[in-house]
Write an enzyme that holds these catalytic residues in place. Structure first.
Site, PDB file in Angstrom:
ATOM      1  N   CYS A 113       0.813  -1.222   0.000  1.00  0.00           N
ATOM      2  CA  CYS A 113       0.000   0.000   0.000  1.00  0.00           C
ATOM      3  C   CYS A 113       0.846   1.272   0.000  1.00  0.00           C
ATOM      4  CB  CYS A 113      -0.963   0.008   1.177  1.00  0.00           C
ATOM      5  SG  CYS A 113      -2.022  -1.441   1.227  1.00  0.00           S
ATOM      6  N   HIS A 246      -2.864   7.209   2.627  1.00  0.00           N
ATOM      7  CA  HIS A 246      -3.355   5.928   2.118  1.00  0.00           C
ATOM      8  C   HIS A 246      -4.780   5.697   2.633  1.00  0.00           C
ATOM      9  CE1 HIS A 246      -3.892   1.858   1.082  1.00  0.00           C
ATOM     10  NE2 HIS A 246      -3.692   1.374   2.294  1.00  0.00           N
ATOM     11  N   ASN A 276     -10.176   0.075   0.134  1.00  0.00           N
ATOM     12  CA  ASN A 276      -8.711   0.158   0.140  1.00  0.00           C
ATOM     13  C   ASN A 276      -8.185  -0.440  -1.176  1.00  0.00           C
ATOM     14  OD1 ASN A 276      -5.973  -0.221   0.530  1.00  0.00           O
ATOM     15  ND2 ASN A 276      -6.176  -1.061   2.599  1.00  0.00           N
TER      16      ASN A 276
END
Ligand code: ACO
Length: 319
Positions: A113, A246, A276
């Protein structure tokens, strides 16, 4: 010399899947549980056969279009992904072929990520060294392919997508500072611990996570690295116009902004709609906020990533 973003682009696959859709597909959960714990209401899932390089190509095309430059003028292509089409060649080489570019350096970066922030930092170094002038930096993922759809604690969290930026050598700022970190001793709290050996999957091919450990690590890492980047650029946190962390979870985003002293109205949030999307989450959110007019030229934007590894990092831009 600086490196400066001159175009952004993003792409979401067509299927928008709500929390109610997940329940209809047999996931043992509730809209209330997902929304209160994560803020996620929908996510986009790739069509069967749609790969990371397909999503990356669409996002890249849009970034090139915004910048008004042709694909053959790009001399560096970096794709951040943990879900590449193949073991090899890289997704970056596949994107290059689709764009009709010949001769640019092309490779993938694997920092989960935090991958886009790593890729952006790498591209910046190439440009500052003088070896390259125009880089496509892309985050693209199809995490839906590595989810255990019987594990309700993880499968509700993720979505697919891609975001891209075109980065160019420039006399004007530019990326002002970057910071990258990793702590491999934390690799077990978020991983896909399988591999392919002798034609078979060995170990576990699905994403596994210790959610509470990830939560604590992510908030501390994101707050610290943001402050580190401000210090390196000699600016105060109050000078940041937009924070793009993020997009893992609204509670991680809120806690990070609070810890950094950044008010919620300066934070770009897409997790409710996108879920996500791992390495794609930061460039997707950036593109959205550029296209809807929130982010304008001259503003200071902090991009932050954190992910499996553990990896974390930030880039401070004057947009
Ligand atoms: N629906 C309903 N109930 C669920 C679900 C679900 N989708 N998932 C878990 N539960 C249940 C569990 O079974 C458990 O039930 P029990 O008490 O009867 O045993 C209960 O909810 C609590 O489970 P926990 O795992 O302890 O839930 P927690 O409060 O820690 O919340 C969450 C889980 C939301 C994942 C949280 O840990 C978190 O936000 N972690 C951050 C991790 C994250 O966002 N990761 C994204 C990827 S990492 C990254 O991008 C950096």
């Amino acid at each position: 010399m600086f490196s400066r973003i001159v175009g952004t682009g993003s792409y979401l696959p067509p299927a928008c899947v709500s929390n109610a859709d997940l329940i209809a597909r047999g996931v043992d959960t509730s809209d209330e549980w997902i929304v209160t714990r994560t803020g996620i209401r929908t996510r986009y899932l790739a069509e069967p056969g749609q790969t990371s390089s397909d999503l990356a190509f669409e996002a890249s095309r849009r970034a090139l279009e915004m910048a008004g430059v042709s694909a053959d003028s790009v001399d560096l292509i970096i794709v951040a992904t943990s879900t590449p089409d193949f073991i090899f060649p890289s997704a970056a080489c596949l994107v290059q072929a689709r764009l009709g570019n010949r001769g640019a350096a092309a490779f993938d970066v694997q920092a989960v990520c935090c991958g886009f922030v790593y890729a952006l930092a790498i591209a910046e170094k190439f440009i500052l060294s003088g070896s390259h002038r125009r880089a496509l930096v892309i985050g693209a993922e199809v995490f839906s392919r590595i989810l255990d759809w019987n594990d309700r604690a993880t499968c509700v969290l993720f979505g697919d997508g891609a975001g891209a930026v075109l980065l160019e050598a420039s006399d004007a700022p530019g990326i002002l500072s970057v910071a990258l970190h990793a702590d491999g001793s934390q690799h077990r709290i978020l991983s896909v611990p399988g591999n392919i050996c002798g034609g078979q999957v060995t170990g576990d091919p699905f994403l596994r996570m210790d959610g509470q450990a990830v939560f604590k690590f992510a908030v501390r890492a994101l707050a610290e690295v943001g402050q580190e980047c401000c210090k390196a650029a000699n600016i105060g946190v109050e000078d940041i116009d937009w924070l793009i962390p993020h997009q893992a979870n609204i509670r991680i985003i809120d806690a990070t902004a609070r810890k950094m002293g950044i008010p919620p109205e300066k934070v770009v949030v897409t997790v409710a709609e996108h879920g996500n999307t791992s390495a794609a989450s930061v460039p997707l959110a950036l593109d959205l906020a550029v296209r809807d007019g929130r982010i304008g030229r001259g503003q200071k934007v902090m991009l932050e990533g954190v992910g499996g590894g553990f990896t974390w990092g930030a880039a401070l831009l004057e947009f």
